[in-house]
Design an enzyme around this catalytic site. Structure first.
Site, PDB file in Angstrom:
ATOM      1  N   TYR A  40       0.851  -1.187   0.000  1.00  0.00           N
ATOM      2  CA  TYR A  40       0.000   0.000   0.000  1.00  0.00           C
ATOM      3  C   TYR A  40       0.891   1.243   0.000  1.00  0.00           C
ATOM      4  O   TYR A  40       1.886   1.287  -0.716  1.00  0.00           O
ATOM      5  CB  TYR A  40      -0.972  -0.057   1.186  1.00  0.00           C
ATOM      6  N   LYS A  95     -20.265 -21.027  -9.771  1.00  0.00           N
ATOM      7  CA  LYS A  95     -19.608 -20.886 -11.081  1.00  0.00           C
ATOM      8  C   LYS A  95     -18.166 -20.422 -10.881  1.00  0.00           C
ATOM      9  O   LYS A  95     -17.247 -20.900 -11.568  1.00  0.00           O
ATOM     10  CB  LYS A  95     -20.381 -19.879 -11.935  1.00  0.00           C
TER      11      LYS A  95
END
Length: 766
Positions: A40, A95
């Site tokens: 970060y 899925k």
């Protein structure tokens, strides 16, 4: 299984231990402040600036290139219909799970709360910068056609509505091969399609691209054949409208070469089938009940070539053969779209794969002597490990040749290796194992069936068709527990201590005594021991009243091994019993031996353990690559434990020169091909991926497998007992339900092998 119990199990599966089926995990180090400052602020600014300079750098510095969005508005969910976006989320997560386990593609599922086509499209376009591809799912027709068409045109990343194109791609591959086997030509076949939704239209369109004539296709919806004079049909359907008069589906099927079912079950009769042309091709793909039952169809027409959507019949049209690999190829060349050329390339790749020699691993998984291209094998099996290396390259090449690939592949051999490496982290072997067990289920004695978790495992074994459980324990307790968990099937229950089993117990005792009377066992002793479940269960297997047994959940390993050794004993020619654990590591299945039985094996013993493990690895359809591990590398120490490993290897090299085995070698070198090749290029393991480790003693093997299991949550199957005359296997103390189910599948597969009279063998060091 009782409906309420099945419902409860499904809900628990999705709710526990963590809600949902997918999660996000870090791919970079994050242990130190330095790591976090790179992940970060301030370090993250550098890749941001590079992407700002060149937007294509987003593929270099972020996960976009391997990230697909599975997007739905919940308007056509499975067979549930319009149930809304929130209710569709479990399906979209599912899925995502399939994308990951079959093609190593990461997924975010996104459920959009709108039925407005423009609003849906705008939403997807606005979030598209996050993703490398878009998989549209469960969106009702006709809106799905417009949504996909516009997104394909307006986005520069691959977009595909799998409901439309998945079945089309898989069934097209099957159709190409079926037409060839029937001795017909695509441009001449007459076809009837039952169903006129998005999947049916997509199928017909793709069939036409492979040569089927539009005028030879008759398409039916729930009202009858689509007619040109019907103003209510959509533009997509109008392409297949006819001006002929067909009174019924049966009327249209007279003389037809091909029937494609994408509608509802049991609408095709034997009479309709008999009216079709010679060598009829029938794709009855309604789920769970096909348009005509498979057994009825093949009994009615001996010349039929048939496919269904079901896994329990030959030629399953399963979308998982397509979408993971199509997106894999598209992502890997950074395709801007999934075009017709790419879809057709996937079709051809699947059709060609069915004609190639099938790996033994696939034959084993499906219980076949040898799968060969023919009427019962026109498309590859979903468990075929070659799919990942066959379909994505075909799709990638088509993307490059059609001009939609932004990152062309140049080294195809390296690309194939990368694809195969992606498949090391899933639990494919467990699926192969259970699937093989289902091909020929055996009778399994569960010796501790009055333990709740053992009974749960037996229930799953029964309901999944893995085996036929025989339950031992207090009948009242078992019946009470069965009711509690909704296990309402009628399965045999025996309590060896009851009067009901007096005759059987006495018969077993007599047989046991006669076998052990000269080894200090009296008839009274034998009668007493037959009251114990493990003795009783072992005798059931010995006498053919059961095919296999499993035990050990509530008792220590040695206490279970003892009766098995006394009653079952070693296989003919075997002088040593050993065990191996199959560990589901992130590099693929690894076999570790001996993890449970031999405390300090000799060089002679180690050679035997290696040979028995080799046989077990082959039983799972894998080619064994065996490292005999030690703290020493190829003679670097003369310590006793290193010497015995070296001696065992020398024997194996002399008498089994074709066996891929080497050592003594340290574990890090065995598992690091680059280090091994650089330091020890002379080794038989150089350039190979080790999948089997033989340890110098029980301590090292047992500690290693339990460290892997607990520290890294690596799934384990085992210990698998090797060298016994009958299929008898032992659970680890306190094993999980899943572990017991897997071990039950091992017991069934072992029984299948032993029923073929494949005998183990012994070796003797000179």
């Amino acid at each position: 299984m009782h409906k309420d119990s099945k419902r409860r199990e499904a809900l628990l599966y999705h709710a526990k231990p963590t809600p949902g089926k997918i999660k996000v995990v870090p791919t970079k180090k994050y242990a130190t402040q330095r790591d976090l400052s790179l992940a970060y602020s301030p370090g993250v600014a550098e890749p941001c600036l590079e992407i700002a300079k060149d937007i294509n750098n987003v593929y270099k510095y972020t996960a976009k290139g391997n990230l697909v969005a599975v997007i739905s508005n919940g308007t056509a969910v499975l067979g549930l219909g319009d149930i809304g976006p929130e209710a569709s989320k479990p399906v979209m997560e599912g899925k995502g799970l399939l994308f990951k386990i079959f093609a190593d593609i990461d997924v975010f599922d996104i459920e959009v709360d709108t039925k407005d086509v423009d609003a849906f499209i705008e939403t997807v376009k606005n979030i598209a910068p996050t993703f490398g591809g878009i998989n549209l799912e469960d969106i009702k027709a006709p809106e799905s056609f417009e949504i996909e068409r516009r997104l394909v045109e307006e986005l520069n990343i691959p977009v595909m509505h799998d409901d439309q194109h998945g079945t089309a791609i898989i069934s097209s591959a099957a159709l190409l091969n079926a037409v060839e086997l029937a001795g017909k030509k695509m441009e001449e076949v007459k076809m009837v399609i039952s169903g006129a939704g998005s999947a049916a239209i997509a199928c017909a369109n793709l069939y036409v691209s492979f040569g089927v004539k539009e005028e030879n296709v008759v398409m039916f919806n729930s009202k009858g054949a689509l007619r040109k004079d019907d103003p209510n049909i959509s533009e997509n359907q109008r392409r297949y409208a006819t001006d002929k008069n067909f009174e019924s589906l049966g009327d249209a099927m007279v003389g037809a070469d091909v029937f494609v079912g994408l509608s509802t079950g049991d609408i095709v009769t034997p009479e309709m089938l008999l009216s079709m042309a010679e060598n009829p091709i029938v794709f009855a793909m309604a789920n769970p009940n096909p348009e005509i039952k498979y057994d009825v169809a093949i009994k009615t027409r001996k010349d039929i070539i048939m496919a269904t959507g079901r896994s329990d019949h030959p030629n399953q049209v399963n979308n998982v053969l397509g979408f993971p690999y199509i997106f894999r190829g598209a992502l890997d060349v950074r395709a801007t779209k999934i075009n017709e050329e790419m879809k057709k390339a996937a079709v051809v790749a699947l059709a060609e794969l069915a004609k190639e020699s099938v790996p033994e691993q696939v034959n084993i998984a499906y219980g076949e002597t040898k799968l060969i291209f023919g009427t019962d094998y026109i498309i590859p099996k979903p468990f075929d490990p070659r799919l990942i290396a066959k379909v994505p390259p075909a799709v990638a090449r088509a993307a490059m040749e059609s001009g939609v690939a932004l990152n062309p592949i140049t080294d195809w051999e390296k690309y194939e290796e990368e694809l195969l490496e992606r498949m090391g982290s899933d639990n494919k072997m467990v699926r192969l194992l259970t699937n093989r067990a289902k091909t020929d289920p055996k009778r399994i004695v569960f010796a501790e069936a009055d333990q709740l978790d053992v009974l749960k495992a037996a229930q799953i074994v029964y309901e999944e068709g893995i085996g036929h459980p025989i339950l031992l324990g207090r009948k009242e307790d078992i019946l009470e527990l069965k009711e509690e968990i909704g296990f309402d099937a009628e399965v045999p229950i025996f309590d060896p201590k009851t009067k009901e089993e007096d005759q059987r117990r006495m018969e077993y005792a007599e047989i046991y005594w006669k076998g052990r009377q000269r080894r200090g066992i009296s008839l009274l002793d034998a009668q007493k021991w037959m009251r114990e479940r493990n003795y009783f269960a072992a005798m059931m297997v010995n006498q053919g009243d059961a095919d296999a047994m499993v035990s050990g959940y509530s008792r220590s390993y040695p206490s279970v091994v003892k009766p098995l050794m006394q009653l079952v004993g070693k296989a003919p020619g075997i002088s040593l019993i050993a065990s191996t654990n199959m560990m589901m590591t992130n590099r693929g299945p690894m076999f570790l031996s001996d993890t449970a039985i031999n405390p300090n094996p000799s060089a002679d013993d180690l050679a035997k353990i290696a040979l028995m493990t080799e046989k077990t690895v082959r039983m799972f359809g894998m080619e064994p690559v065996i490292a005999m591990v030690s703290f020493s590398n190829f003679g670097s120490s003369n310590y006793e434990s290193a010497n015995k490993v070296r001696e065992a290897v020398a024997y194996l090299h002399s008498y089994y020169p074709n066996l891929i085995v080497d050592g003594e070698i340290q574990t890090d070198f065995a598992l690091n091909p680059e280090m091994l090749q650089k330091k020890f290029p002379f080794s038989k393991l150089a350039g190979k991926k080790v999948n089997t480790l033989i340890f110098p003693n029980l301590e090292s093997a047992n500690i290693t497998y339990k460290l892997l299991k607990e520290l890294y949550k690596v799934d384990s199957i085992g210990p698998i007992v090797m060298g016994m005359d009958k299929p008898v296997h032992i659970f680890q103390l306190g094993a999980s339900v899943e572990e017991m189910v897997n071990m039950s599948a091992v017991a069934v597969v072992d029984a299948q092998e032993k029923s073929k009279r494949l005998k183990n063998f012994d070796v003797k060091l000179e």
